[in-house]
Design an enzyme around this catalytic site. Structure first.
Site, short mmCIF file in Angstrom:
data_model
loop_
_atom_site.label_atom_id
_atom_site.label_comp_id
_atom_site.label_asym_id
_atom_site.label_seq_id
_atom_site.Cartn_x
_atom_site.Cartn_y
_atom_site.Cartn_z
N LYS A 67 0.84 -1.21 0.00
CA LYS A 67 0.00 0.00 0.00
C LYS A 67 0.88 1.27 0.00
O LYS A 67 0.66 2.17 -0.80
CB LYS A 67 -0.94 0.00 1.22
CG LYS A 67 -1.89 -1.21 1.24
CD LYS A 67 -2.83 -1.20 2.41
CE LYS A 67 -2.17 -1.46 3.75
NZ LYS A 67 -1.53 -2.80 3.85
N THR A 68 1.86 1.28 0.90
CA THR A 68 2.76 2.45 0.97
C THR A 68 3.53 2.59 -0.33
O THR A 68 3.69 3.69 -0.86
CB THR A 68 3.75 2.26 2.15
OG1 THR A 68 2.99 1.96 3.31
CG2 THR A 68 4.59 3.51 2.38
N ASP A 112 -1.21 6.66 6.40
CA ASP A 112 -1.19 5.23 6.68
C ASP A 112 -2.06 4.97 7.92
O ASP A 112 -2.27 5.89 8.72
CB ASP A 112 0.27 4.81 6.96
CG ASP A 112 0.47 3.32 6.79
OD1 ASP A 112 -0.48 2.63 6.36
OD2 ASP A 112 1.57 2.83 7.08
N THR A 161 -5.52 -1.44 7.09
CA THR A 161 -5.62 -2.89 7.13
C THR A 161 -7.06 -3.30 7.45
O THR A 161 -7.40 -4.47 7.39
CB THR A 161 -4.71 -3.45 8.24
OG1 THR A 161 -4.96 -2.70 9.44
CG2 THR A 161 -3.24 -3.32 7.88
N ARG A 220 6.60 -8.07 1.65
CA ARG A 220 7.53 -7.62 2.71
C ARG A 220 8.19 -8.82 3.38
O ARG A 220 9.38 -8.81 3.67
CB ARG A 220 6.80 -6.77 3.75
CG ARG A 220 7.78 -6.29 4.83
CD ARG A 220 7.14 -5.39 5.85
NE ARG A 220 6.75 -4.14 5.27
CZ ARG A 220 5.66 -3.46 5.64
NH1 ARG A 220 4.89 -3.93 6.57
NH2 ARG A 220 5.38 -2.32 5.07
#
Ligand code: ADP
Length: 343
Positions: A67-68, A112, A161, A220
């Site tokens: 997302k980031t 975020d 999330t 990640r």
């Protein structure tokens, strides 16, 4: 025990400080999430063509799915700066107002964990997103006066999330809303091969798939495991990552062939051993594990559900037959007592 608290580290981005260049910089480098990429690519292109500001974008999905990274890509592709903040970092309305009043036309504000925005701050966002203005109130009670400050038009990219925790008025103000899904093994293999090239470490394709399979569908985690395997390869195997090297290194990390770590295994075992396989409330599991329910919801459950090891039922969490066979345990026999139904 220390190693049993080894929650998959999809939230804590230690790696970004050490190897910042693993993040893809443009749409074409971003692996997977085809529909999301296509939607955003079109929206960005159209906004640039019209010399307009991009609609607000909401991205949701479990931690570590990109997302980031996508927020940064949006600003790169628009060719504008990005201001990065998060829900919990904005404590007062003033924190948000000072950011907004410094934004230039078309810039991107990335928030975020937007579901953790305090209500008072969230309320300022409504008019900021819709009218590009904020109402600042001076004094209290009888003397209260309000002043509407105009803002430059900007694009808000929100990441969460938990889309379900977003209030409807906030959610409705995002013109583009997209969820990110877990990645396939083949997509993660691509991420790993790309990252290995950036890290200048040699890796075999079958080694990359071995790491991919244990990465819980999450880039990640794939990058984190790659770093561990790279260390192992450098110390034990002359630097090259072969299938055997990745296999041995991941075994040492306590990660099994489905990508489960010791904490996941403990989570499933608690339901099996203490609660007869479930159903059991998440609070009871959290108390036994001495862990926050939010952490379990965000970081542990999504992958176990997706992998078909866990089920959510109206009466609580239940492990599946696959969980029993994966953990080599015997499922309880169905009750032999027959219920007598009234005639
Ligand atoms: P999130 O914001 O959803 O928690 P991030 O955007 O921080 O996730 O992604 C975590 C890491 O995973 C990034 O640093 C990047 O290196 C890698 N990554 C994420 N998505 C992709 C992708 N689609 N392609 C390649 N690498 C990715």
């Amino acid at each position: 025990m220390e190693e049993e608290r080894n929650i998959p580290d999809a939230e804590n981005d230690e790696q970004e400080h050490i190897i910042p260049d693993l993040r893809p910089k443009g749409f074409t480098e971003y692996v997977g999430q085809k529909q999301v990429v296509e939607t955003l690519q079109i929206a960005v292109k159209a906004a640039k063509k019209r010399d307009d500001v991009l609609d607000h974008v909401l991205l949701y999905g479990p931690p570590g799915l990109g997302k980031t990274t996508m927020a940064h890509i949006i600003s790169n592709e628009l060719g504008v700066p990005l201001v990065h903040t998060s829900g919990p970092a904005l404590e007062k309305g003033g924190d948000l107002i000072s950011i907004l009043t410094h934004m230039k036309y078309g810039n991107v504000l990335f928030i975020d964990e937007i579901h953790r925005l305090p209500k008072v701050v969230e309320e300022f966002l409504y008019s900021a997103m819709e009218d590009f203005a904020v109402d600042i109130i001076f004094d209290k009670g009888m003397n209260a006066r309000s002043y509407r400050a105009k803002l430059e038009q900007f694009t808000l990219v929100g990441a969460t999330t938990r889309a379900g925790l977003l209030s409807p008025p906030l959610r409705e103000r995002f013109g583009i809303q997209r969820s990110l899904d877990f990645y396939t093994d083949e997509q993660l293999q691509k991420v790993i091969i790309r990252s290995a090239a950036i890290l200048e470490v040699e890796i075999d394709a079958d080694a990359a798939i071995e790491i991919a399979k244990r990465s819980r569908g999450t880039p990640r985690i794939a990058n984190q495991l790659l770093r561990r395997v790279r260390d192992f390869a450098q110390v034990r195997a002359e630097g090259r990552i072969t299938r055997q090297v990745s296999y041995d290194a991941l075994l040492l990390e306590g990660i099994d062939e489905m990508g489960l770590n010791l904490f996941d295994v403990r989570f499933l075992n608690i339901i099996i051993d203490f609660y007869n396989g479930g159903p059991v409330g998440l609070e009871a599991i959290a108390a036994t594990l001495q862990e926050e329910t939010d952490t379990l919801i965000d970081m542990v459950e999504p992958y176990l559900l997706k992998a078909g090891l866990l089920m959510r039922t109206s009466s609580g969490r239940k492990v599946t037959g696959l969980a029993y066979s994966h953990l080599k345990k015997t499922p309880p026999k169905k009750s032999s007592v027959q219920l007598e139904l009234p005639k």
